[in-house]
Design a protein around this motif. Sequence first.
Motif, short mmCIF file in Angstrom:
data_model
loop_
_atom_site.label_atom_id
_atom_site.label_comp_id
_atom_site.label_asym_id
_atom_site.label_seq_id
_atom_site.Cartn_x
_atom_site.Cartn_y
_atom_site.Cartn_z
N VAL A 1 0.84 -1.20 0.00
CA VAL A 1 0.00 0.00 0.00
C VAL A 1 0.88 1.25 0.00
CG1 VAL A 1 -1.82 1.25 1.20
CG2 VAL A 1 -1.80 -1.23 1.26
N VAL A 2 1.89 1.23 0.86
CA VAL A 2 2.78 2.39 0.95
C VAL A 2 3.51 2.59 -0.37
CG1 VAL A 2 4.84 3.30 2.08
CG2 VAL A 2 3.01 2.30 3.45
N ALA A 3 3.96 1.49 -0.96
CA ALA A 3 4.67 1.59 -2.24
C ALA A 3 3.77 2.22 -3.30
CB ALA A 3 5.11 0.20 -2.68
N LEU A 4 2.53 1.75 -3.36
CA LEU A 4 1.58 2.31 -4.33
C LEU A 4 1.32 3.79 -4.06
CD1 LEU A 4 -1.10 -0.51 -4.63
CD2 LEU A 4 0.42 0.30 -6.43
N LEU A 5 1.14 4.09 -2.78
CA LEU A 5 0.82 5.46 -2.38
C LEU A 5 1.96 6.40 -2.74
CD1 LEU A 5 -1.26 7.21 -0.76
CD2 LEU A 5 0.22 6.86 1.20
N VAL A 6 3.17 5.97 -2.42
CA VAL A 6 4.34 6.80 -2.68
C VAL A 6 4.49 7.00 -4.18
CG1 VAL A 6 6.85 6.91 -2.50
CG2 VAL A 6 5.49 6.18 -0.54
N GLU B 1 -6.95 1.31 -8.47
CA GLU B 1 -6.15 2.33 -9.15
C GLU B 1 -6.89 3.65 -9.27
OE1 GLU B 1 -4.05 0.97 -12.74
OE2 GLU B 1 -4.17 -1.02 -11.85
N GLU B 2 -8.23 3.58 -9.37
CA GLU B 2 -9.01 4.83 -9.46
C GLU B 2 -8.87 5.65 -8.19
OE1 GLU B 2 -11.50 1.84 -8.98
OE2 GLU B 2 -9.96 1.26 -10.41
N GLU B 3 -8.86 4.91 -7.06
CA GLU B 3 -8.73 5.61 -5.77
C GLU B 3 -7.39 6.34 -5.70
OE1 GLU B 3 -11.15 2.75 -2.74
OE2 GLU B 3 -9.36 1.91 -3.61
N LEU B 4 -6.36 5.65 -6.16
CA LEU B 4 -5.03 6.27 -6.15
C LEU B 4 -4.96 7.45 -7.12
CD1 LEU B 4 -2.88 3.05 -6.00
CD2 LEU B 4 -3.18 4.71 -4.18
N GLU B 5 -5.63 7.27 -8.25
CA GLU B 5 -5.63 8.35 -9.24
C GLU B 5 -6.26 9.61 -8.66
OE1 GLU B 5 -7.45 7.07 -12.92
OE2 GLU B 5 -5.83 5.59 -13.10
N ALA C 1 9.46 2.45 5.81
CA ALA C 1 10.04 3.73 6.22
C ALA C 1 10.85 4.34 5.09
CB ALA C 1 10.90 3.54 7.46
N LYS C 2 11.55 3.49 4.34
CA LYS C 2 12.36 4.01 3.23
C LYS C 2 11.47 4.62 2.14
CE LYS C 2 16.52 1.34 3.87
NZ LYS C 2 17.24 0.11 3.52
N PHE C 3 10.38 3.94 1.87
CA PHE C 3 9.42 4.51 0.90
C PHE C 3 8.94 5.88 1.37
CE2 PHE C 3 8.58 0.19 -0.92
CZ PHE C 3 8.74 0.52 -2.25
N LEU C 4 8.61 5.94 2.66
CA LEU C 4 8.07 7.20 3.20
C LEU C 4 9.12 8.31 3.19
CD1 LEU C 4 6.04 5.67 6.14
CD2 LEU C 4 5.10 6.67 4.05
N GLY C 5 10.37 7.90 3.37
CA GLY C 5 11.46 8.86 3.32
C GLY C 5 11.49 9.60 1.99
N LEU C 6 11.16 8.88 0.93
CA LEU C 6 11.13 9.51 -0.40
C LEU C 6 10.12 10.65 -0.46
CD1 LEU C 6 11.24 6.32 -2.67
CD2 LEU C 6 13.11 7.90 -2.18
N VAL C 7 9.03 10.50 0.29
CA VAL C 7 7.98 11.51 0.25
C VAL C 7 8.47 12.81 0.89
CG1 VAL C 7 5.62 12.07 0.96
CG2 VAL C 7 6.21 9.72 0.35
N GLN C 8 9.11 12.67 2.05
CA GLN C 8 9.57 13.88 2.72
C GLN C 8 10.64 14.60 1.91
OE1 GLN C 8 9.88 13.98 6.92
NE2 GLN C 8 11.87 14.97 6.91
N ARG C 9 11.45 13.80 1.21
CA ARG C 9 12.57 14.34 0.47
C ARG C 9 12.12 15.29 -0.63
NH1 ARG C 9 15.74 10.10 -3.00
NH2 ARG C 9 17.24 11.43 -4.06
N THR C 10 10.95 15.06 -1.19
CA THR C 10 10.47 15.90 -2.27
C THR C 10 10.13 17.30 -1.81
OG1 THR C 10 8.21 15.32 -1.88
CG2 THR C 10 9.40 13.97 -3.46
#
Lengths: 199, 730
Positions: B422-427, B451-455, B485-494
């Motif tokens: 889920v986190v991977a998809l979300l990120v 996928e529609e929800e994510l879109e 946590a690593k996936f989430l780290g990518l989000v903050q980095r942006t």
Amino acid sequence: MKELEIRGSQNYVPVEIEDYPTSGWDKFTQVVKRTLKGELFVGLWVVFREMVKFDIHTLQYPEEVLPVSPRYRAVHKLLLLLESGSERCIGCGLCEKICIADCIRMDTKVDENSRKEVTEYSINLGRCIFCGYCAEVCPELAIVHGPRYENVSEQRAHFALKDDMLTPIDMLKAQKEYPGFGALSPNADELVKKTPLAY
Amino acid sequence: MYEMLLYLDGGNMINFKINGKDVVAQKGETILQVARKEGIYIPTMCYLEKTTPIGSCRLCVVEVEGYDAPILSCQSKPTDGIEVQTDSDELFKHRKNIMELYNVNHPLECGVCDKSGACDLQNKTLEFGLSCQSFTAKEQNRPKKDWGRIQYDESLCILCEKCVSTCNEAVGDDAIELHFGGYSSSIVPKGSETLDCTYCGECISVCPVGALISKDFKYTANAWELQKIPASCSHCSAGCEISYEVKHTSTEDQTQKIYRVTNDYEENTVCGAGRFGFDFGNSETKGDFSEAVEKLRNAKSIVFNSNITNEEAKILSEVSKKTGAKLVNREALNFQNFLKAFAVNAGESLYNGTLEDVADSNQVVVIGTKISTDNPAVRYALTQAFKRNRAFISYLHPVYDSLLQNTIRQFINYEVGTEEGVVALLVDTILENSELDLDIGYLSGETNVGEEELEQIAKISKRATKKTLVVGADLIAHPKAENIAKFLGLVQRTALWKVLIVPPETNSLGVAEICELSDEAVSPSVGYNMKADFVISALGGDFSVPALNQQEGTFVNLNREVVKTHVAVPFEGRNLNELANKVLGSDVENTIDYTKELFGTHFDDLEIFHLETEITSPKAEVSEVEDLPTFDGTLIYLSNPHLQFSPFTEKAISSEAPLLGSEQFAVAGKLSDGDEVEFEILGEKFRRKFQIDRNLRGVIALNPIFDMGLSAYSLSSNYRFQKAKIEKVK
């Protein structure tokens, strides 16, 4: 003897005071005079005479006590409502707050009728300075100063508890409205501002 | 300089005059807000900073030159060049009239009213010098209403509607409303006979008169007798600023007792556990001091939880350094590892989101937490984000939460155990050009996230200006936490998104920063508020220590702020510092002497500050998402009901602890409402009453753990979805 200035309309009686002796001889004669004059027996005679006559002017305490003025501020009393006999104290805590000696404490809780009930009320008479603020601030004329002024205790911290101060229910008829400190003024009715009651 | 730039910008600034004084308003500010900022007084009875203006009291009227009628300053925004008068004879007369109307038939029971001495009506009545009443209305029968912990007295109510708008806009319970009826208007529970809400008690807090009061507190103390002890609430990681209000216990007993908890309602919103769960102080003094010292000295491991101050954590780590004992705190270790993994890709040692960021956002994604009970402060921030900014809030969790139904726009139900996917998809969704190599078809199928929800999230994300991602405890204790946590780290980095990782316990962040932790306990062990061979605890155990409202110290809250708490009630026994002094052979007088070692400032001079984050060069390493696990069978989610967090809240507030399931769950498990059931989770045996909760959906039951004593802490350090076999007790 010096002339005393007498002021006002009071009838002062100057006390006879002889001049102090200055020389050694004068001092000696004063001592001899005072020793041999027998003034002691004068006093004893007066006491004996009055005792035989049974003309006693002193107060026979503790059988007799002096009546005190209603404005005298002695040990507190908690009064009841004259009509219903329920307690006047509503537990607002103003006496506790105003007390400058910080000697009043009370416990309150909700009673079964959802009213505020005062479960305990105490005054530390060792600290109380009998200033009368508590009686003055009381919105319900519940706490007043009574006439009991005896405060003898074995301890410094001497408490008057609620039961000691509250009028016993069987003494309700004898309970007197307090005219002293914090009482309503005689013209209290005239001072009330009326709220319109159209219905 | 920054201010000057804003000034030059011009477009957003409005220049006007209040009482002849030149003032500047920013776009969107009301006249009242500008006046308050400038220190110009305008009386109000119904104004609350945290909600939209109510406009019911009409005391805030001001005159604007050129307008015939006065206007409400709380609702009106200024235009360039207007001249506002806040005070005139006319306005004073008008306001005095309003105050007189407020006092029509207001019961003269100030003598017993709980609010007396801190009452807005009293204050304003005196302020306007009202000495008599010229209006009249027929007195009505207005009985007091019993609303559980709250009592509503209609006759005292002035209908300012502060409670309604707080409940609706700051809390989100939306449990009360105004019943219109002219003179007989009143506040009523919304849609039911009695109040059904989370009992946060914020309505009590905002009530300017004594109409809404706490039933437990009623008639026990006067406002002026209580001493306010500033503190931070110790129940969850929000660490809300509260005041313990204390007074002597009774005429006979002089020891201090907490009578109630109050908060500055303009600043924060406190939940029910914080407001009503204050009576958890330890009155026991059990155990032998020298025995406890011996046990601590000889312990091979010290087991503790994060319901602890920074200073105590420091003491424990000093002891561990001296004796070589291992510090065991699995929940803080999970959090520490999570933050470490997060930092690798984030390029910062800590997350960057705060509660204010959530409240200011116009898009929020919440994942991996039942936030309304895990951390009510975050829920209140979500409510405010929705009410103020119409924020688009997506809530991703396997368990539907009916408390959030008015707040969230999108509820995404994912499969239990598939959080990594889920986190991977979300990120992948929220980062444009994420360059993540994902098998989206497989992940979408396994996680059950469409996928529609994510879109939709992606679409909103393009427009939204302030975005926050809220990450909860489910992910931190997840078996795949590191990669998550690593996936989430990518989000903050942006830097386009703020990330708020909600610490699972009160001071998880503090403990994670201070202590070197390990996983498994070895015998002989000493537990600090935890189960072990020898238990040092504020909840029974072998040796008594003070609870958190009997100690001073600091916490690190979820905003990464170091906040202080003070002693509210005395403790007669010894504390951890005294034990540690013997073990360390040192002579530290107070626990708070360690504050200086930790933060370089003496406790008394310490002001709230943010923990600094270390900037590192960010990487972009994530492991491939491997096969996602599937959870079949009966699933139970470890989750406490509102008002409860831990054994400490249980000590203060008694409430039932049933196993909650949906109707669907009952049918699947052949259970009916009220059945006694038995099951085992993580080695703990539970015996509970089964209750059908009609607000629940799906086949996951909710099992509270707050009543499990010290085991509650070890339970909460695990992944919160667990399989269990539920058996009916005959």
